[in-house]
Design a protein around this motif. Structure first.
Motif, PDB file in Angstrom:
ATOM      1  N   UNK A 114       0.794  -1.224   0.075  1.00 47.04           N
ATOM      2  CA  UNK A 114      -0.140  -0.140  -0.025  1.00 47.04           C
ATOM      3  C   UNK A 114       0.961   1.134   0.057  1.00 47.04           C
ATOM      4  N   UNK A 115       1.962   1.275   0.632  1.00 51.96           N
ATOM      5  CA  UNK A 115       2.802   2.289   1.030  1.00 51.96           C
ATOM      6  C   UNK A 115       3.557   2.553  -0.548  1.00 51.96           C
ATOM      7  N   UNK A 116       3.871   1.414  -1.285  1.00 54.44           N
ATOM      8  CA  UNK A 116       4.626   1.269  -2.387  1.00 54.44           C
ATOM      9  C   UNK A 116       3.510   2.373  -3.483  1.00 54.44           C
ATOM     10  N   UNK A 117       2.206   1.513  -3.492  1.00 56.48           N
ATOM     11  CA  UNK A 117       1.410   2.072  -4.476  1.00 56.48           C
ATOM     12  C   UNK A 117       1.124   3.726  -4.353  1.00 56.48           C
ATOM     13  N   UNK A 118       0.918   3.929  -3.063  1.00 60.78           N
ATOM     14  CA  UNK A 118       0.647   5.493  -2.705  1.00 60.78           C
ATOM     15  C   UNK A 118       1.861   6.328  -3.138  1.00 60.78           C
ATOM     16  N   UNK A 119       3.190   5.679  -2.768  1.00 58.82           N
ATOM     17  CA  UNK A 119       4.165   6.569  -3.215  1.00 58.82           C
ATOM     18  C   UNK A 119       4.130   6.885  -4.781  1.00 58.82           C
ATOM     19  N   UNK A 120       3.988   5.749  -5.529  1.00 57.27           N
ATOM     20  CA  UNK A 120       4.086   5.808  -7.096  1.00 57.27           C
ATOM     21  C   UNK A 120       2.851   6.888  -7.457  1.00 57.27           C
ATOM     22  N   UNK A 121       1.623   6.754  -6.973  1.00 60.11           N
ATOM     23  CA  UNK A 121       0.361   7.382  -7.245  1.00 60.11           C
ATOM     24  C   UNK A 121       0.764   9.070  -7.121  1.00 60.11           C
ATOM     25  N   UNK A 122       1.316   9.282  -5.772  1.00 66.53           N
ATOM     26  CA  UNK A 122       1.676  10.741  -5.453  1.00 66.53           C
ATOM     27  C   UNK A 122       2.741  11.257  -6.197  1.00 66.53           C
ATOM     28  N   UNK A 123       3.568  10.668  -6.772  1.00 60.88           N
ATOM     29  CA  UNK A 123       4.659  11.149  -7.473  1.00 60.88           C
ATOM     30  C   UNK A 123       4.708  10.962  -8.853  1.00 60.88           C
ATOM     31  N   UNK A 124       3.835  10.382  -9.559  1.00 60.82           N
ATOM     32  CA  UNK A 124       3.795  10.060 -10.793  1.00 60.82           C
ATOM     33  C   UNK A 124       2.451   9.994 -11.583  1.00 60.82           C
ATOM     34  N   UNK A 125       2.364   9.846 -12.968  1.00 61.29           N
ATOM     35  CA  UNK A 125       0.950   9.580 -13.486  1.00 61.29           C
ATOM     36  C   UNK A 125       0.779   8.145 -13.434  1.00 61.29           C
ATOM     37  N   UNK A 126       1.597   7.320 -13.184  1.00 61.38           N
ATOM     38  CA  UNK A 126       1.126   5.674 -12.697  1.00 61.38           C
ATOM     39  C   UNK A 126       0.320   5.578 -11.560  1.00 61.38           C
ATOM     40  N   UNK A 127      -0.466   4.320 -11.868  1.00 56.46           N
ATOM     41  CA  UNK A 127      -1.277   3.910 -10.847  1.00 56.46           C
ATOM     42  C   UNK A 127      -1.476   2.473 -10.617  1.00 56.46           C
ATOM     43  N   UNK A 128      -0.865   1.748  -9.619  1.00 52.39           N
ATOM     44  CA  UNK A 128      -1.075   0.437  -9.557  1.00 52.39           C
ATOM     45  C   UNK A 128      -1.979  -0.239  -8.543  1.00 52.39           C
ATOM     46  N   UNK A 129      -2.781   0.720  -7.963  1.00 47.58           N
ATOM     47  CA  UNK A 129      -3.748   0.621  -6.927  1.00 47.58           C
ATOM     48  C   UNK A 129      -4.597  -0.789  -7.354  1.00 47.58           C
ATOM     49  N   UNK A 130      -4.870  -0.798  -8.707  1.00 45.00           N
ATOM     50  CA  UNK A 130      -5.417  -1.875  -8.859  1.00 45.00           C
ATOM     51  C   UNK A 130      -4.876  -3.195  -9.516  1.00 45.00           C
ATOM     52  N   UNK A 131      -3.607  -3.322  -9.122  1.00 49.57           N
ATOM     53  CA  UNK A 131      -3.031  -4.488  -9.763  1.00 49.57           C
ATOM     54  C   UNK A 131      -3.276  -5.621  -8.493  1.00 49.57           C
ATOM     55  N   UNK A 132      -3.181  -6.795  -9.073  1.00 46.41           N
ATOM     56  CA  UNK A 132      -3.229  -7.792  -8.220  1.00 46.41           C
ATOM     57  C   UNK A 132      -2.044  -7.850  -7.205  1.00 46.41           C
ATOM     58  N   UNK A 133      -2.699  -8.070  -6.036  1.00 45.39           N
ATOM     59  CA  UNK A 133      -1.782  -7.925  -4.627  1.00 45.39           C
ATOM     60  C   UNK A 133      -0.613  -9.055  -4.775  1.00 45.39           C
ATOM     61  N   UNK A 134      -0.985 -10.215  -5.392  1.00 47.24           N
ATOM     62  CA  UNK A 134       0.051 -11.339  -5.275  1.00 47.24           C
ATOM     63  C   UNK A 134       1.144 -10.938  -6.346  1.00 47.24           C
ATOM     64  N   UNK A 135       0.651 -10.410  -7.521  1.00 46.64           N
ATOM     65  CA  UNK A 135       1.973 -10.445  -8.455  1.00 46.64           C
ATOM     66  C   UNK A 135       2.712  -9.059  -8.087  1.00 46.64           C
ATOM     67  N   UNK A 136       2.025  -8.163  -7.411  1.00 39.18           N
ATOM     68  CA  UNK A 136       2.799  -6.992  -6.994  1.00 39.18           C
ATOM     69  C   UNK A 136       3.803  -7.348  -5.882  1.00 39.18           C
ATOM     70  N   UNK A 137       3.347  -8.292  -4.787  1.00 33.29           N
ATOM     71  CA  UNK A 137       4.240  -8.575  -3.711  1.00 33.29           C
ATOM     72  C   UNK A 137       5.478  -9.442  -4.131  1.00 33.29           C
ATOM     73  N   UNK A 138       5.112 -10.065  -5.298  1.00 35.21           N
ATOM     74  CA  UNK A 138       6.490 -10.948  -6.009  1.00 35.21           C
ATOM     75  C   UNK A 138       7.297  -9.924  -6.403  1.00 35.21           C
ATOM     76  N   UNK A 139       6.724  -9.147  -7.286  1.00 34.11           N
ATOM     77  CA  UNK A 139       7.946  -8.164  -7.997  1.00 34.11           C
ATOM     78  C   UNK A 139       8.580  -7.280  -6.883  1.00 34.11           C
TER      79      UNK A 139
END
Ligand SMILES: C[S@@+](CC[C@H](N)C(=O)[O-])C[C@H]1O[C@@H](n2cnc3c(N)ncnc32)[C@H](O)[C@@H]1O
Length: 281
Positions: free
Chosen positions: A9-34
């Motif tokens: 969640x911290x990672x998603x929020x940091x990306x969201x607040x500092x760029x145009x990207x938004x990974x909020x709706x990516x699957x948690x399993x794959x985000x955790x692995x990466x």
């Protein structure tokens, strides 16, 4: 290092607040692995990574590129390509032009598979091919059409299965049919796609999370394979809506073998395995 949900969640929020990207709706399993892989490679904890993401935009771009999975191959899942050849592409014969979009095209092997198949069926000239991905590095590789031979020797096997229909009776000349499409330089460990294929597609950077259709055309066929598997249900539905709105009447969608349309959008498509056909409104 264990990555817990709070880190993601911290990672998603940091990306969201500092760029145009938004990974909020990516699957948690794959985000955790990466994310686990990235933190291990960089030997950082999540707080340090978040600090770097906030202070260095180039670093953020590099991390975003590491987040997505780019695995692909020529004629991936050959049996599906055989169905594209025998069931779908013949229905395009009478059309004066054909528009095919590959969102999440990665390094381009899926696009080259389509180009070769269209050429083999004498449909290439009237076809318009559009490739897009969130990652500009993979688009550059797709534009160059140059791949490592040693990773990709199985390409030739797939090629034979689809274009020679796996025939054991194919003549020596038929077996060399790939020469029309690419050259192999074993000493340089390279497969190089021919220019007339390379120059055919239009490519754009397009983020399925937030971008509209940037190509200004409607499509007869959308091939989006092994992309939505990384998205949660909300984002999948958003993407199905984008595809629905940008398919021509009766247009066709193809997903990966482990992907399907469930939920509200299943009613808007008619499924005839493996294809989804846009239903009339
Ligand atoms: C596993 S590859 C699939 C490649 C090819 N379609 C295939 O099946 O062989 C997934 C691709 O989706 C892209 N991707 C991930 N998230 C995306 C997004 N939000 N918008 C566009 N492309 C995205 C990645 O960059 C990656 O190149």
């Amino acid at each position: 290092m264990e990555v817990v949900e709070r880190d993601i969640r911290n990672f998603q929020e940091t990306i969201r607040n500092n760029s145009d990207y938004d990974f909020t709706d990516y699957s948690l399993t794959s985000l955790r692995r990466r994310l686990t892989k990235i933190l291990m490679e960089l030997d950082m904890d999540m707080d340090k990574l978040a600090g770097e993401l906030r202070s260095d935009h180039d670093f953020l771009e590099r991390i975003v590129k590491k987040l997505t999975v780019h695995t692909t191959e020529l004629f991936r899942d050959p049996d599906i390509w055989k169905k594209i050849r025998t069931e779908l592409l013949p229905t395009f014969r009478e059309k004066s032009s054909i528009h095919i979009w590959h969102p999440g095209c990665s390094t381009g092997q899926e696009i080259f598979s389509m180009l070769m198949l269209l050429d083999d069926m004498d449909l290439l000239e009237k076809s318009n091919i559009y490739g897009s991905d969130i990652n500009t590095d993979v688009i550059e590789i797709a534009r160059e059409g140059r791949y490592k031979y040693h990773f990709n020797q199985s390409y030739l096997e797939n090629f034979d299965r689809v274009l020679l229909n796996g025939s054991d009776n194919a003549s020596g000349d038929q077996r060399k049919r790939w020469k029309k499409y690419f050259s192999i330089d074993e000493t340089r460990d390279a497969i190089q796609m021919k220019d007339y294929l390379r120059n055919k597609p239009s490519y754009k950077k397009l983020d399925l999370v937030k971008d509209p259709n940037l190509f200004q055309v409607k499509f007869d066929f959308i091939v989006c394979r092994n992309v939505i598997i990384y998205f949660n249900n909300d984002l999948q539905n958003k993407v199905f809506n984008l595809f629905l709105e940008n398919l021509n009447p009766g247009g066709t969608l193809l997903l990966g073998v482990h992907e399907s349309i469930l939920g509200p959008y299943s009613k808007k498509f008619l499924k005839r395995d493996p294809f989804y056909y846009k239903q009339p409104a």
